[in-house]
Write a protein that holds these residues in place. Structure first.
Motif, PDB file in Angstrom:
ATOM      1  N   VAL A 572      29.765  28.185 -13.324  1.00  0.00           N
ATOM      2  CA  VAL A 572      31.113  27.795 -14.248  1.00  0.00           C
ATOM      3  C   VAL A 572      31.717  29.150 -14.464  1.00  0.00           C
ATOM      4  CG1 VAL A 572      29.818  25.766 -15.092  1.00  0.00           C
ATOM      5  CG2 VAL A 572      29.739  27.882 -16.355  1.00  0.00           C
ATOM      6  N   ARG A 573      32.740  29.052 -14.944  1.00  0.00           N
ATOM      7  CA  ARG A 573      33.830  30.249 -14.857  1.00  0.00           C
ATOM      8  C   ARG A 573      33.018  31.099 -16.169  1.00  0.00           C
ATOM      9  NH1 ARG A 573      40.189  30.175 -16.706  1.00  0.00           N
ATOM     10  NH2 ARG A 573      39.260  28.830 -18.273  1.00  0.00           N
ATOM     11  N   LYS A 588      33.215  23.202 -16.380  1.00  0.00           N
ATOM     12  CA  LYS A 588      33.421  22.682 -15.055  1.00  0.00           C
ATOM     13  C   LYS A 588      32.993  24.088 -13.805  1.00  0.00           C
ATOM     14  CE  LYS A 588      37.208  20.665 -13.966  1.00  0.00           C
ATOM     15  NZ  LYS A 588      38.820  20.519 -14.348  1.00  0.00           N
ATOM     16  N   TRP A 590      33.576  26.167 -10.910  1.00  0.00           N
ATOM     17  CA  TRP A 590      34.817  26.943 -10.255  1.00  0.00           C
ATOM     18  C   TRP A 590      34.316  27.436  -8.725  1.00  0.00           C
ATOM     19  CZ3 TRP A 590      39.422  29.171 -12.710  1.00  0.00           C
ATOM     20  CH2 TRP A 590      40.071  28.470 -13.687  1.00  0.00           C
ATOM     21  N   GLU A 645      40.154  24.749  -6.944  1.00  0.00           N
ATOM     22  CA  GLU A 645      39.971  25.617  -8.043  1.00  0.00           C
ATOM     23  C   GLU A 645      38.657  25.164  -8.809  1.00  0.00           C
ATOM     24  OE1 GLU A 645      42.504  28.147 -11.002  1.00  0.00           O
ATOM     25  OE2 GLU A 645      42.091  26.033 -11.674  1.00  0.00           O
ATOM     26  N   GLN A 646      38.372  24.164  -9.212  1.00  0.00           N
ATOM     27  CA  GLN A 646      37.445  23.525  -9.993  1.00  0.00           C
ATOM     28  C   GLN A 646      37.082  22.172  -9.449  1.00  0.00           C
ATOM     29  OE1 GLN A 646      39.033  23.066 -14.106  1.00  0.00           O
ATOM     30  NE2 GLN A 646      40.766  24.549 -13.111  1.00  0.00           N
TER      31      GLN A 646
END
Length: 689
Positions: A572-573, A588, A590, A645-646
């Protein structure tokens, strides 16, 4: 995308679990276009232009394709597509489907300002069949106050300077315009299906609309639809019509499209590591590039900022890192991309500000300032709304290529680096860390570990370049200061470097002014590559190596997410990231964070390997596990070869697709992993175990 389209999509997807209403998505379908114009071909055959940021011309906003069989229209979106692929690694999109009158193959190719859609129908049905093309064009990004001019076998649609042309290899059996959705339809609760089945005989409908319904006869089962976007400042009507005629003739068969696509495609050596991934990465980066060499971050799925701040701009952070990664990987992989580095360097020289820094974001087509929220150094104020890491990233790239460019360009790059060092120095505080500013994710202020990493790498790259002794000595001194000051960001109870030191109290997260924010953040993984660069000019001592090892290990473990709903897994980010969760209820995954983790693991393995440290083996294994997730056939890579991106836990891709940054990270990591002798394949990583 016009407001009418956004509102129509809102009606169709309000309350959806994973779709954000009011957006134009590119999470399915494929793109074509290496010359600036960027056309998306959906699986249902519909077309849409995404190239406005690259060319300044808007083109197609909505479309629908189908067949008229006798008196009935069969739209392609009524059936499932059989398949959609690129032709042999090119940007020629091939879509195949079954229709009531046989198998239909659709070939789509964008060349410069033109797009050709060629269809071939195979079958024994003897009924009368024509291609029906509903095309809604929005010259100068307008959907009203548009005029149409009818020429022989061509239609011209215009607002002011942008003139869009539609032509056919087999002519038109019928043409008519349509007005856009009316006010009562826009305000109504239900979405409107276009085109309307019949004309209302309004006098303005045929000539004062950007919407066109065209019927193209088939000859020997095939025809070609061509759209051409022009600017009347550079192309007159006669020249445009002549070129349109040439294009409809040249692209009247599939073989001509294949040859043209193959001529445009950069060759990837057969012995390149993971050639499928390398070819996909290069293609994506070409698709997203303007003639200037600057790139959009990704296709702009949200031009009305309904759920984001837009993506169709150049950010110098990811653009410069893309340039750096491509330059690092090109020679090793065997790609002839020297011109890319020169073009990127010239673009950065054009966009540098008077104080030596770079702004938040620009339009890639000409480098002019784009709308943004982090231009603190262009405004009166304290400069807190400035993303200092962007300038650091550009400096690293320019310092890395200054020894490779020709003499004239080198002189300009050296001058730009001198000014850029002044900009870095001005934003480096007395304690050896960058001043408070915005972070890489653009959602917080503070003094970030990631920003410090970009400064360390930038100063070290300048110190390692073939520049005058005074410049390199100063850069080395500044790199040493940052190296020492990073200790201030160490979090003992987590054995990681902090996300940031808070400049002000953050009540939402529960941190006071001056406190360290101890959350895991994938951006801090940039410290690995930064220290590898620093090791070329300074000593990474044993204590720092231990901390780097701990930081990368713990950050990757802390950000790891393994879905119970699908095969999706990755990073995740950052810890507590609440953006675009929809109904998922937690962070989410990434693709850029996962690819960054792989690159950080590989960089750590290389750094340890240079020291003969046996811990390198563990990071080589981690590199393979993380990289496998973003390779073709990995759970974060789509069937199209794109990295979104996600990704939601159920496997649904979201946001900008494809995103250029993770593709460049993947390219660089594939090369570095191969150089380190790491065997990588797309397999399900088991990092959580």
């Amino acid at each position: 995308m016009q407001l009418r389209d956004a509102l129509d999509d809102y009606k169709r997807h309000e309350g959806h679990d994973t779709r954000f209403p009011g957006e134009r998505r590119s999470t399915t379908g494929l793109f074509s276009g290496f010359g600036g114009r960027l056309v998306h071909v959906e699986r249902d055959g519909s077309l849409r232009d995404f190239g406005y940021p690259l060319t300044g011309r808007n083109g197609i906003d909505r479309s629908r394709l189908g067949l008229r069989v006798d008196d009935d229209v069969h739209w392609f979106d009524a059936d499932d597509t059989v398949s959609q692929t690129y032709h042999e690694g090119t940007a020629l999109v091939v879509t195949e489907r079954e229709t009531p009158v046989g198998t239909l193959s659709q070939y789509d190719l964008t060349v410069d300002d033109a797009h050709a859609t060629h269809i071939e129908l195979e079958g024994d049905d003897e009924r009368d069949v024509e291609l029906v093309a509903y095309v809604g064009l929005a010259p100068n990004a307008q959907d009203t106050r548009i005029g149409q001019l009818r020429h022989e076998d061509a239609v011209e649609l215009y607002h002011t300077t942008e003139h869009d042309f539609v032509g056919s290899a087999t002519g038109f059996s019928d043409l008519h315009g349509q007005v856009p959705a009316r006010f009562d339809e826009v305000l109504g609760e239900t979405a409107v299906d276009l085109p309307r089945p019949v004309s209302e005989n309004r006098y303005e409908e045929d000539r004062l609309s950007g919407d066109l319904v065209a019927f193209l006869p088939l000859e020997s089962g095939s025809t070609t639809l061509v759209t051409l976007l022009t600017d009347d400042h550079t192309t007159n009507r006669e020249a445009a019509l002549g070129r349109l005629d040439e294009l409809t003739t040249a692209f009247a068969d599939a073989d001509s499209l294949r040859r043209s696509a193959e001529a445009e495609t950069l060759s990837v050596p057969d012995d390149a590591p993971n050639p499928e991934a390398v070819a996909a990465d290069v293609r994506v980066l070409q698709l997203l590039s303007a003639e200037t060499g600057l790139r959009i971050a990704g296709p702009d799925f949200d031009p009305y900022y309904a759920h984001s701040g837009g993506y169709g701009y150049t950010w110098f952070r990811d653009d410069a890192e893309i340039s750096l990664f491509v330059d690092e990987a090109a020679d090793y992989v065997g790609l002839d991309l020297d011109s890319w580095a020169d073009r990127s360097a010239r673009a950065y020289l054009l966009t540098q500000q008077r104080d030596g820094t770079w702004p938040h974001r620009v339009w890639p087509r000409d480098g002019t300032l784009a709308p943004g929220w982090a231009n603190g150094r262009l405004e009166a104020g304290d400069g807190l709304d400035y993303q200092a890491d962007q300038t650091g990233s550009v400096v690293t790239f320019l310092a890395s290529v200054v020894d490779d460019v020709d003499a004239d360009l080198r002189e300009e790059v050296v001058a730009a680096l001198d000014d850029a060092l002044d900009g870095l120095d001005d934003t480096l505080a007395a304690d050896g860390r960058p001043i408070a500013c915005q972070n890489a994710w653009e959602d917080a202020n503070g003094r970030f570990s990631h920003t410090a990493a970009t400064f360390l790498e930038a100063y070290a790259a300048v110190a390692d370049a073939d520049l005058d002794a005074e410049t390199t000595a100063h850069a080395k001194e500044q790199a040493d200061r940052i190296y020492d000051a990073l200790d201030d960001l160490w979090v003992d109870d987590r054995d990681i470097y902090a996300l940031r030191e808070c400049e002000e109290a953050d009540e939402a997260e529960g941190f006071g002014a001056g406190e360290l924010d101890p959350r895991y953040d994938s951006a801090t993984l940039a410290l690995a590559a930064a220290h590898r660069q620093y090791a070329r000019v300074g000593e990474v001592d044993e204590k720092r190596l231990d901390r780097l090892v701990s930081h990368v290990e713990n950050t990757v473990e802390g950000l790891w997410s393994d879905s119970d709903e699908s095969e999706v897994r990755g990073l995740v980010r950052y810890e507590g990231d609440g953006w675009r969760q929809r109904w998922q209820g937690h962070e989410k995954i990434w693709s850029v964070s996962t690819a960054w983790g792989a690159h950080a693991a590989a960089s750590t393995a290389a750094l340890l390997g240079d020291e003969g440290d046996s811990r390198a083996a563990a990071f080589e294994e981690q590199t393979g596990e993380l990289l496998s997730l973003v390779l073709p056939d990995g759970p974060l890579c789509m069937e199209t070869g794109y990295l979104p991106e996600q990704v939601f836990d159920d496997g649904t891709p979201d946001s900008a697709t494809p995103l250029g940054w993770p593709h460049a990270l993947r390219l660089a990591t594939v090369a570095l992993a191969d150089e380190l002798g790491i065997e990588v394949s797309a397999r399900a990583a088991t990092l959580a175990d």
